[in-house]
Enzyme design. Structure first.
Site, PDB file in Angstrom:
ATOM      1  N   HIS A 297      -7.142 -73.462 -16.193  1.00 32.08           N
ATOM      2  CA  HIS A 297      -6.014 -74.198 -15.618  1.00 32.08           C
ATOM      3  C   HIS A 297      -4.763 -73.316 -15.549  1.00 32.08           C
ATOM      4  CE1 HIS A 297      -3.443 -78.150 -15.918  1.00 32.08           C
ATOM      5  NE2 HIS A 297      -3.326 -77.573 -14.744  1.00 32.08           N
TER       6      HIS A 297
ATOM      7  N   GLU B 233      -5.207 -70.814 -12.868  1.00 31.85           N
ATOM      8  CA  GLU B 233      -5.053 -71.433 -11.539  1.00 31.85           C
ATOM      9  C   GLU B 233      -3.578 -71.472 -11.144  1.00 31.85           C
ATOM     10  OE1 GLU B 233      -3.721 -75.256 -10.055  1.00 31.85           O
ATOM     11  OE2 GLU B 233      -5.421 -75.780 -11.337  1.00 31.85           O
ATOM     12  N   HIS B 234      -2.717 -71.815 -12.093  1.00 30.62           N
ATOM     13  CA  HIS B 234      -1.271 -71.810 -11.835  1.00 30.62           C
ATOM     14  C   HIS B 234      -0.758 -70.383 -11.623  1.00 30.62           C
ATOM     15  CE1 HIS B 234       0.341 -75.929 -13.156  1.00 30.62           C
ATOM     16  NE2 HIS B 234      -0.975 -76.054 -13.168  1.00 30.62           N
TER      17      HIS B 234
ATOM     18  N   GLU C 255       3.830 -70.298 -17.249  1.00 35.21           N
ATOM     19  CA  GLU C 255       2.851 -71.276 -16.793  1.00 35.21           C
ATOM     20  C   GLU C 255       1.970 -71.782 -17.925  1.00 35.21           C
ATOM     21  OE1 GLU C 255       2.846 -72.565 -13.727  1.00 35.21           O
ATOM     22  OE2 GLU C 255       4.589 -71.311 -13.310  1.00 35.21           O
TER      23      GLU C 255
ATOM     24  N   GLU D 298       2.279 -80.335 -19.044  1.00 35.95           N
ATOM     25  CA  GLU D 298       1.444 -81.189 -18.201  1.00 35.95           C
ATOM     26  C   GLU D 298       0.358 -81.866 -19.038  1.00 35.95           C
ATOM     27  OE1 GLU D 298      -1.899 -80.882 -14.646  1.00 35.95           O
ATOM     28  OE2 GLU D 298      -0.686 -79.119 -15.107  1.00 35.95           O
TER      29      GLU D 298
END
Length: 984
Positions: A77, A80-81, A155, A177
């Protein structure tokens, strides 16, 4: 596909031909998607590629990698950012954001799954499509993460300490998040289901990242994950649309793939060995201090359905799970609800894993009911195999799924994108990706064989004889969050104490350097490297929304001519202005129940079957529309919506009429079950979509139409439902009378306004079928401002169990003397994608932040999964200085203009266009208004944007705010609010 185009495609290639480094392995015309599907392999690297050639200008590209996790640090994840934060060819801070600002994309995103990471884009403009593809390919293969460790800190996670005297905290976009995600008990439950079902597979780990584990990820392991998995040999490349196949293959080979050599990438998804017996797992989730713990447990009975389901089995099981559990008339759901041990029953089936799984979940229950839950599931399933499934339920399940596949209605999402995502269910695990596009043969088999026990055999094989089962229990804990927060604070305090002065200074310096880099502007020469279109590439003429307004059957018809594949889309709008204001919440409740209760001619089970056998579905609701030309005026309707193929239009109308005029509101148990379901769904929304709830509540402080919405679906409606649930027995008799009288008032009184989308032939058939019902009603009326509410700026802080905040602020510019113009949408893009992105997301650590404005005049700011509260309000105040000091180059301004136009030009289906045209009709938006708005967007100047500083200042000066968030954060800033209260 046109005949000549099809013939041209058939002659284009030969099997095993090498086309620019790609070997063609297979090609065939797939009737279901009306396109040629070809599979290639890149000879030098082994990269896999599927190209679907279709007569569709909404072109799609995606590159995906198989990325199994080995822990719950969330490295897939975070990566990916991070890869979208600058690359070799595009060395700016956020190429992704630059594309979002100024391209004509119809889709632009990246997604992390439990075992893969996807990077899809789409555009109808050929030049823009190539630009987007190039930025994404450079990002995944040549990201700047190796040269810039601060991307990882931003991130992923970092120790945040701005001054030596400050406490150390964790911060990072993904970290925050996932704090928000894990605040939702259903997210936590999902995590624990995977942990229980796959104890020896990569699926036991949280690919998104567990916030307790994310800080264990090192920068070195982060880079190692990219080195291992982001290689062409581990890639799955997908293209769709009317692009030139040879040109795209040459580009992929020459620009990227030819620079790599084939290598062995160990990304195999380890198969979880079969569990011989059901296992159990129990854990806790946090709730607010004042929340009752009674009936707040969750129970989940889950199974793994084997290894790599065939497409037929996956499709069949999807239908079977629908038959068993889709609504309150489904046999297994009905049996579980009849136990009166849970407020809601839900299910989830996922075929997008190597070993697909299926879960049945009891929400708001008690742990003590575990054995009863399991035994009931087992007894009901065994009885269904022995006695057989209800034939009408099977027929209904097959029909509604086939209708959905044929219709192919994906809203604003490109259909090529959906094909690409769904085919990964087979492709990622070594199976034929083209097989996933075909469904006609499977549905024929279902129809030919269901009477011979096809689905009963599937039920026995997949569920009854399946020993790979788990039972997960999660229970609420009032002290969990507070204890966890205290433990983390003590841990970080101890860590700080352990640091030498030099080590502490290094952390402060690291934080300051990160903040400095976040505040730095990209070099103009680097921004110039991001490809963009010019304004000359943009049509000055906007889209039209087909609408013919006529009078038929003594009422108004809104007809939207268009190709719908033989489907009639019908929507009836009913006036309810004569309803007493105190009954509005009951109207909303009635709409949520219609179609699920018995009628005078059918019980609720038969009604559900009839709807699914003969139609594509019915829905009911309430919509409100602000008049764009007369500030303060609004209208509202109760709608009934349905769709069916042409031959079933009379049946659709018969069922709709039956539901509207003959629904029985006396089924006490069924109605109570539905009220509980509505309540639990709203409670989930508070945790997962707090930004939506907060903005809606904020607008109700000053807008009559928004205050009306509070009655129908906001916090006020939730409180009504919760109270109704708590006092159901004593209020039921009055409730049933109230619902029946409202139905009579709305559906047996005035003629509805009629909306039809389809061909003229479909229109005429629909009107003939409607005439008997409509002719018996009195003439329609259209009433504005039917209701009046007392409003005040309440400035509420709602306490939730979330570990993050949703922070909103705004007001209506028309109430302050300003007018809406198209250039304000350019301002929206500028603030959302530049100032708020940097201030609230990048620097503040929130997952998202936005400013929005519409024709009604409502202007608002909001944040999503935000660790901050007061600092976010300070960031909103900073918008004024940002606008006043605005200095955009011509290139940058054009970028924002193009990005704004992009949102206006997303391809839409005929049915969606019809819905939008209806909205415009009720709001008073004309074709001239749309064209004027487009021209105002295209002619936006920097001076115009700067002039809005005064308008923003006036909005913020009203100090209208609303926050949903953690108890601690809201109580720490209590002075900001007039009221702080628990949302439940």
């Amino acid at each position: 596909m046109k005949k000549e185009l099809k013939e041209q495609q058939q002659k284009m290639f030969k099997l095993e031909e090498n086309i620019h480094g790609f070997i063609l392995n297979k090609e065939e015309f797939v009737d279901e998607i009306d396109g040629f599907a070809r599979t290639f392999v890149h000879e030098k690297t082994g990269a896999r590629l599927v190209y679907i050639s279709a007569d569709d200008d909404n072109k799609v590209f995606s590159i995906s990698f198989r990325t199994p996790s080995t822990d719950s640090t969330g490295v897939p994840h975070i990566l990916e950012h991070s890869v979208l934060c600058g690359s070799k060819k595009y060395p700016v801070k956020e190429p992704f954001v630059e594309l979002a600002k100024g391209s004509l994309n119809t889709f632009l995103n990246a997604m992390t799954y439990p075992d893969k990471t996807m990077y899809p884009i789409a555009s109808t403009n050929a030049k823009d499509f190539m630009n987007l593809m190039d930025v994404y390919l450079d990002a995944v293969f040549y990201p700047n993460i190796y040269e810039n460790p601060y991307t990882f800190l931003q991130e992923g996670w970092h120790y945040h300490i701005e001054n030596a005297d400050d406490p150390i905290i964790y911060n990072g976009v993904v970290y925050n998040e996932m704090k928000g995600a894990f605040s939702n008990p259903e997210e936590l439950l999902q995590n624990k289901i995977f942990e229980s079902l796959y104890p020896e597979s990569c699926y036991r780990f949280e690919s998104g990242g567990d916030p307790d584990v994310i800080p264990e990820l090192s920068y070195e392991d982060f880079l190692g994950f990219h080195k291992k998995y982001y290689h062409p040999s581990n890639s799955y490349i997908y293209l769709y649309g009317d692009g030139d196949v040879r040109t795209h293959l040459k580009y992929l080979n020459d620009e990227y793939l030819s620079g790599f050599e084939k290598q062995v990438v160990d990304s195999e998804i380890t198969v979880q060995p079969l569990l011989k017996n059901r296992t159990e797992l129990r854990t806790s989730y946090g709730v607010s201090k004042e929340e009752s713990l009674e009936n707040k447990d969750y129970l989940a009975l889950s199974v793994v359905l084997g290894d790599k389901l065939s497409h037929e089995d996956a499709l069949a099981f999807d239908i079977l799970s629908h038959i068993l559990l889709n609504n309150n008339s489904s046999p297994l759901k009905e049996a579980l609800l009849d136990l009166k041990i849970a407020e809601d029953v839900s299910y989830h089936f996922s075929s997008s894993l190597r070993q697909p799984y299926f879960s049945i979940v009891l929400k708001n229950t008690e742990e003590k009911h575990r054995d009863l839950f399991v035994s009931t599931v087992e007894s009901v399933l065994n009885k269904l195999v022995t006695d057989g499934l209800d034939p009408l339920s099977v027929e209904a399940g097959i029909n509604i799924h086939e209708f959905s596949h044929i219709e192919g209605e994906y809203g604003s999402y490109p259909k090529g994108l959906i094909y690409g995502i769904e085919m990964m269910d087979d492709w990622l695990y070594g199976d034929d990706p083209i097989a996933y596009l075909k469904y006609k043969e499977a549905f024929k088999k279902f129809k030919d064989n269901w009477k011979d026990g096809y689905f009963e055999k599937l039920l026995k094989r997949m569920l009854i004889d399946n020993t790979h089962q788990t039972l997960v229990t999660i229970v609420p804990d009032n002290t969990l969050q507070g204890n966890a927060d205290q433990a983390l604070a003590e841990k970080l305090a101890a860590f700080k104490t352990s640091l030498t002065p030099e080590e502490l200074k290094a952390l402060v310096d690291e934080t300051q350097t990160l903040m400095q880099k976040q505040n730095e502007e990209d070099a103009p020469e680097d921004l110039e490297k991001i490809p963009k279109l010019s304004l000359s590439d943009i049509s000055r003429t906007g889209r039209t929304y087909p609408l013919e307004v006529t009078e038929v059957l003594d009422t108004t018809l809104l007809f939207h001519p268009g190709f719908t594949g033989g489907i009639s889309y019908l929507k009836l709008y009913f006036d309810y202005s004569e309803l007493p204001q105190e009954d509005l919440k009951y109207l909303s409740l009635m709409c949520k129940m219609l179609g699920s209760l018995s009628t005078e001619t059918m019980d609720f089970r038969r009604l559900s079957q009839e709807i699914e056998i003969h139609t594509g579905g019915l829905s009911f609701g309430i919509e409100s529309y602000d008049d764009v030309h007369h500030f303060g005026d609004f209208t509202s309707n109760c709608y009934v919506k349905g769709k069916a193929v042409a031959e079933n239009i009379p049946t659709l109308i018969r069922i709709m009429t039956d539901v509207m005029t003959k629904t029985r509101y006396q089924e006490k148990n069924l109605i109570h079950d539905m009220i509980r379901e509505i309540k639990t769904h709203k409670e989930t929304q508070f945790l997962t979509a707090g930004h939506v709830v907060g903005v809606q509540r904020l607008q109700s402080y000053y807008s009559q139409s928004a205050r009306l919405f509070e009655e129908f679906g906001g916090i006020e409606f939730y409180r009504f439902i919760a109270d109704l649930d708590a006092n159901f027995d004593e209020r039921f008799e009055a409730l049933t009378e109230k619902l029946a009288s409202i139905a009579t008032l709305v559906f047996n009184n005035k003629k509805p306004l009629i909306s039809i989308t389809g061909t003229e032939e479909i229109r005429d058939q629909t009107l003939v079928a409607l005439s008997a019902y409509v002719s018996g009603l009195a003439p329609k009326i259209l009433v504005k401002n039917a209701f009046a509410f007392e409003t005040e700026i309440a400035n509420e802080g709602f306490l939730t169990a979330a570990k993050i905040q949703y922070v909103s602020q705004g007001y209506n510019i028309r109430a302050l003397g300003y007018q809406y113009t198209g250039s304000q949408l350019v301002l929206k893009g500028l603030l959302s994608m530049d100032y708020l992105w940097n201030k609230v997301r990048v620097q503040g650590g929130a997952y998202g932040a936005f400013m929005n404005i519409g024709r009604s005049g409502d202007l608002y700011f909001g944040s999503y999964r935000d660790p901050k509260l007061k600092k976010t309000f300070e960031a909103y105040q900073g918008v004024i200085d940002y606008i006043n000091q605005l200095d955009l180059s011509k290139r940058e301004l054009e970028k924002y203009i193009i990005g704004t136009i992009s949102s206006k030009d997303v391809p839409l289906s005929a049915s969606v266009k019809g819905e939008i045209a209806d909205n415009f009709f009720f709001s008073g938006v004309t074709a001239a208004d749309l064209q004027k708005e487009r021209e105002e967007i295209l002619e936006t100047t920097v001076e115009q944007l700067k002039s809005y500083g005064e308008m923003i200042a006036a909005v913020l000066a009203k100090n209208a705010i609303c926050v949903l968030g953690s108890e601690e954060a809201i109580n720490d800033e209590k002075e900001l609010f007039k009221v702080t209260r628990y949302i439940k």
